[in-house]
Design a protein around this motif. Structure first.
Motif, PDB file in Angstrom:
ATOM      1  N   TYR A  41      12.201  -6.437  14.919  1.00 53.57           N
ATOM      2  CA  TYR A  41      11.936  -6.125  13.512  1.00 53.57           C
ATOM      3  C   TYR A  41      11.628  -7.428  12.773  1.00 53.57           C
ATOM      4  CZ  TYR A  41      13.441  -1.233  13.740  1.00 53.57           C
ATOM      5  OH  TYR A  41      13.532   0.116  14.020  1.00 53.57           O
ATOM      6  N   ASN A  42      10.430  -7.925  12.933  1.00 47.94           N
ATOM      7  CA  ASN A  42      10.071  -9.202  12.335  1.00 47.94           C
ATOM      8  C   ASN A  42       8.673  -9.133  11.720  1.00 47.94           C
ATOM      9  OD1 ASN A  42       8.125  -9.700  14.477  1.00 47.94           O
ATOM     10  ND2 ASN A  42       9.880 -10.168  15.788  1.00 47.94           N
ATOM     11  N   LEU A  43       8.258 -10.220  11.093  1.00 47.79           N
ATOM     12  CA  LEU A  43       6.970 -10.253  10.398  1.00 47.79           C
ATOM     13  C   LEU A  43       5.796 -10.045  11.339  1.00 47.79           C
ATOM     14  CD1 LEU A  43       7.586 -13.254   7.964  1.00 47.79           C
ATOM     15  CD2 LEU A  43       7.420 -10.826   7.353  1.00 47.79           C
ATOM     16  N   GLU A  44       5.921 -10.517  12.569  1.00 45.71           N
ATOM     17  CA  GLU A  44       4.826 -10.392  13.521  1.00 45.71           C
ATOM     18  C   GLU A  44       4.638  -8.952  13.999  1.00 45.71           C
ATOM     19  OE1 GLU A  44       6.996 -12.846  13.443  1.00 45.71           O
ATOM     20  OE2 GLU A  44       5.554 -14.383  12.829  1.00 45.71           O
ATOM     21  N   ASN A  45       5.670  -8.122  13.855  1.00 43.99           N
ATOM     22  CA  ASN A  45       5.635  -6.755  14.369  1.00 43.99           C
ATOM     23  C   ASN A  45       5.626  -5.696  13.277  1.00 43.99           C
ATOM     24  OD1 ASN A  45       5.635  -7.424  17.112  1.00 43.99           O
ATOM     25  ND2 ASN A  45       7.859  -7.590  17.172  1.00 43.99           N
ATOM     26  N   SER A  46       5.412  -6.073  12.029  1.00 47.55           N
ATOM     27  CA  SER A  46       5.567  -5.107  10.946  1.00 47.55           C
ATOM     28  C   SER A  46       4.303  -4.951  10.104  1.00 47.55           C
ATOM     29  CB  SER A  46       6.725  -5.532  10.029  1.00 47.55           C
ATOM     30  OG  SER A  46       6.533  -6.842   9.551  1.00 47.55           O
ATOM     31  N   LEU A  47       4.156  -3.746   9.575  1.00 50.30           N
ATOM     32  CA  LEU A  47       3.076  -3.423   8.637  1.00 50.30           C
ATOM     33  C   LEU A  47       3.639  -2.513   7.562  1.00 50.30           C
ATOM     34  CD1 LEU A  47       0.081  -3.242   7.689  1.00 50.30           C
ATOM     35  CD2 LEU A  47      -0.128  -1.240   9.203  1.00 50.30           C
ATOM     36  N   LEU A  48       3.519  -2.930   6.313  1.00 44.47           N
ATOM     37  CA  LEU A  48       3.922  -2.119   5.171  1.00 44.47           C
ATOM     38  C   LEU A  48       2.686  -1.439   4.597  1.00 44.47           C
ATOM     39  CD1 LEU A  48       6.072  -1.247   3.032  1.00 44.47           C
ATOM     40  CD2 LEU A  48       5.381  -3.282   1.724  1.00 44.47           C
ATOM     41  N   VAL A  49       2.793  -0.140   4.342  1.00 41.06           N
ATOM     42  CA  VAL A  49       1.704   0.621   3.739  1.00 41.06           C
ATOM     43  C   VAL A  49       2.206   1.225   2.434  1.00 41.06           C
ATOM     44  CG1 VAL A  49       0.071   2.529   4.022  1.00 41.06           C
ATOM     45  CG2 VAL A  49       0.790   1.201   6.026  1.00 41.06           C
ATOM     46  N   VAL A  50       1.470   0.990   1.341  1.00 40.81           N
ATOM     47  CA  VAL A  50       1.785   1.598   0.048  1.00 40.81           C
ATOM     48  C   VAL A  50       0.534   2.321  -0.425  1.00 40.81           C
ATOM     49  CG1 VAL A  50       2.601   1.252  -2.307  1.00 40.81           C
ATOM     50  CG2 VAL A  50       3.390  -0.284  -0.483  1.00 40.81           C
ATOM     51  N   ALA A  51       0.647   3.627  -0.642  1.00 46.23           N
ATOM     52  CA  ALA A  51      -0.513   4.437  -1.033  1.00 46.23           C
ATOM     53  C   ALA A  51      -0.189   5.287  -2.238  1.00 46.23           C
ATOM     54  CB  ALA A  51      -0.944   5.321   0.142  1.00 46.23           C
ATOM     55  N   GLY A  52      -1.194   5.461  -3.086  1.00 48.42           N
ATOM     56  CA  GLY A  52      -1.047   6.271  -4.297  1.00 48.42           C
ATOM     57  C   GLY A  52      -1.834   5.649  -5.426  1.00 48.42           C
ATOM     58  N   ASP A  53      -1.498   6.018  -6.647  1.00 48.16           N
ATOM     59  CA  ASP A  53      -2.112   5.407  -7.817  1.00 48.16           C
ATOM     60  C   ASP A  53      -1.433   4.053  -8.048  1.00 48.16           C
ATOM     61  OD1 ASP A  53      -2.995   4.637 -10.338  1.00 48.16           O
ATOM     62  OD2 ASP A  53      -3.132   6.695 -11.059  1.00 48.16           O
ATOM     63  N   LEU A  54      -2.145   2.968  -7.773  1.00 47.45           N
ATOM     64  CA  LEU A  54      -1.536   1.641  -7.754  1.00 47.45           C
ATOM     65  C   LEU A  54      -1.832   0.836  -9.024  1.00 47.45           C
ATOM     66  CD1 LEU A  54      -2.167   0.669  -4.016  1.00 47.45           C
ATOM     67  CD2 LEU A  54      -0.241   1.904  -5.035  1.00 47.45           C
ATOM     68  N   LYS A  55      -1.714   1.476 -10.165  1.00 45.57           N
ATOM     69  CA  LYS A  55      -1.882   0.755 -11.439  1.00 45.57           C
ATOM     70  C   LYS A  55      -0.855  -0.363 -11.568  1.00 45.57           C
ATOM     71  CE  LYS A  55      -3.822   4.515 -14.302  1.00 45.57           C
ATOM     72  NZ  LYS A  55      -3.683   5.660 -13.366  1.00 45.57           N
ATOM     73  N   LYS A  56       0.326  -0.168 -10.975  1.00 38.58           N
ATOM     74  CA  LYS A  56       1.395  -1.167 -11.066  1.00 38.58           C
ATOM     75  C   LYS A  56       1.388  -2.107  -9.867  1.00 38.58           C
ATOM     76  CE  LYS A  56       4.413   2.051 -13.559  1.00 38.58           C
ATOM     77  NZ  LYS A  56       5.731   2.759 -13.540  1.00 38.58           N
ATOM     78  N   LYS A  57       0.238  -2.363  -9.307  1.00 39.83           N
ATOM     79  CA  LYS A  57       0.150  -3.122  -8.060  1.00 39.83           C
ATOM     80  C   LYS A  57       0.824  -4.485  -8.157  1.00 39.83           C
ATOM     81  CE  LYS A  57      -3.197  -4.741  -4.633  1.00 39.83           C
ATOM     82  NZ  LYS A  57      -4.630  -4.818  -4.268  1.00 39.83           N
ATOM     83  N   SER A  58       0.622  -5.198  -9.247  1.00 40.47           N
ATOM     84  CA  SER A  58       1.222  -6.531  -9.372  1.00 40.47           C
ATOM     85  C   SER A  58       2.749  -6.440  -9.362  1.00 40.47           C
ATOM     86  CB  SER A  58       0.741  -7.228 -10.647  1.00 40.47           C
ATOM     87  OG  SER A  58       1.102  -6.482 -11.794  1.00 40.47           O
ATOM     88  N   LYS A  59       3.303  -5.418 -10.011  1.00 38.79           N
ATOM     89  CA  LYS A  59       4.759  -5.228 -10.010  1.00 38.79           C
ATOM     90  C   LYS A  59       5.249  -4.803  -8.630  1.00 38.79           C
ATOM     91  CE  LYS A  59       5.251  -4.130 -14.937  1.00 38.79           C
ATOM     92  NZ  LYS A  59       5.740  -3.129 -15.926  1.00 38.79           N
ATOM     93  N   ILE A  60       4.443  -4.004  -7.937  1.00 34.60           N
ATOM     94  CA  ILE A  60       4.797  -3.596  -6.572  1.00 34.60           C
ATOM     95  C   ILE A  60       4.888  -4.832  -5.675  1.00 34.60           C
ATOM     96  CG2 ILE A  60       4.014  -2.335  -4.531  1.00 34.60           C
ATOM     97  CD1 ILE A  60       2.658  -0.341  -6.451  1.00 34.60           C
ATOM     98  N   ILE A  61       3.905  -5.722  -5.801  1.00 31.69           N
ATOM     99  CA  ILE A  61       3.894  -6.948  -4.995  1.00 31.69           C
ATOM    100  C   ILE A  61       5.112  -7.811  -5.309  1.00 31.69           C
ATOM    101  CG2 ILE A  61       2.678  -9.130  -4.631  1.00 31.69           C
ATOM    102  CD1 ILE A  61       0.050  -7.577  -4.886  1.00 31.69           C
ATOM    103  N   ASN A  62       5.456  -7.906  -6.594  1.00 34.28           N
ATOM    104  CA  ASN A  62       6.640  -8.691  -6.973  1.00 34.28           C
ATOM    105  C   ASN A  62       7.909  -8.103  -6.356  1.00 34.28           C
ATOM    106  OD1 ASN A  62       5.157 -10.491  -8.512  1.00 34.28           O
ATOM    107  ND2 ASN A  62       5.453  -9.359 -10.424  1.00 34.28           N
TER     108      ASN A  62
END
Length: 314
Positions: A179-200
């Motif tokens: 469970y590390n950065l090399e083996n992981s993928l995060l997916v976020v889908a939907g209306d991403l108006k708050k994308k900058s806050k999601i990234i934070n």
């Protein structure tokens, strides 16, 4: 719909799928961590670990992970396969920040407390017992033993001996290894108006670095086998396993489509010849399972019978 695949400041590979005006959001995190990476003494650990991630963090202790998601009408779940494990939360669009926060905290800061491990052994063991009472599951287990190569020949759930013997040290070791950065993928889908806050929100959490998972090659055994069990069932299933190419191979989608055309639906050749014309079978189906390296096609005619047998063939 717009997609963007980026690596965030915390090093997490993230795929954003923006679907304007969507009223639902999904957040998923995938890990290259499955049962094909297990050893003889920890069979089933990938699936057991999946259960343990729901047991709480300092921020969301006890049952607060599930309760928090359910409080705003969301759904949280996970699934484990041979080469991957996925955790996901589906929820309303206006709760996207909470959805991402719960998911990221859950996979970044698990407690794995001994007081949770022991009762969960009972839960997973009951899941295992149900699987060996299912004719279709037993059929697949027989197929694995007879035809699948090392790494894929054991049930994802493990067995009674390993399930009842899991320790916190085993959980931590498997988690730290895969469970590390090399083996992981995060997916976020939907209306991403708050994308900058999601990234934070995502950048508040840190996954460990580590080595990429190395999966065994999947190649069916070449020696023909027949396995029969004597369970009392009212139908018999003939399962035919056929080697499939790697999913990156140009022939992979062609063969997958061909298997579906051959076996699925009232107009398929298998249905016409085995069900409609001769009544030798009551139904037919076909599918393809791709692994990290290689794959397998399955053809399954099913017939109702008074025989006390279930067959798997390669």
């Amino acid at each position: 719909m717009n997609t963007e695949n980026i690596t965030l400041e915390n090093g997490l590979n993230t795929l954003f799928i923006d679907s304007p005006n969507s009223n639902v959001t999904t957040a998923q995190i995938w890990f290259k961590a499955g049962s094909s990476l297990e050893k003889k003494d920890n069979l089933g650990i990938a699936h057991f670990l999946e259960h343990m991630f729901f047991k709480g963090t300092k921020k969301y202790p006890d049952m607060m992970i599930a309760k928090t998601v359910e409080s705003y009408g969301g759904e949280i779940n996970a699934f484990t396969s041979f080469d991957y494990t996925c955790y996901y939360i589906n929820g309303p669009a206006n709760e996207v920040l909470k959805t991402v926060d719960v998911l990221m905290d859950m996979v970044s800061n698990p407690l794995f407390q001994d007081q949770d491990i022991e009762p969960e052994k009972g839960v997973v063991f009951e899941e295992y017992r149900r699987s060996i009472d299912s004719p279709s599951q037993v059929n697949f287990f027989k197929l694995q033993k007879s035809c699948f190569p090392k790494g894929y020949a054991e049930p994802i759930l493990g067995n009674e001996k390993t399930i009842k013997a899991f320790t916190r040290e085993q959980l931590v070791e498997f988690r730290n290894s895969y469970y590390n950065l090399e083996n992981s993928l995060l997916v976020v889908a939907g209306d991403l108006k708050k994308k900058s806050k999601i990234i934070n929100t995502i950048n508040q959490y840190q996954m460990p670095s580590g080595l990429k998972s190395t999966f065994p090659k999947f190649k069916l055994k070449t020696k023909p086998t027949v396995a029969v069990h004597e369970n009392n069932v009212n139908q018999s299933t003939l399962t035919i396993a056929i080697q499939a190419p790697d999913y990156r191979d140009d022939m992979a989608p062609t063969e997958d489509l061909a298997i579906n055309c051959l076996s699925f639906g009232d107009i398929s050749p298998l249905y016409k010849n085995l069900v409609a014309s001769t009544s030798l079978a009551s139904s037919t189906s076909g599918s393809t399972m791709f692994f990290s390296h290689g794959g397998c096609h399955f053809l399954r005619p099913v017939s109702y019978t008074h025989l006390r047998a279930h067959e798997t063939r390669h």
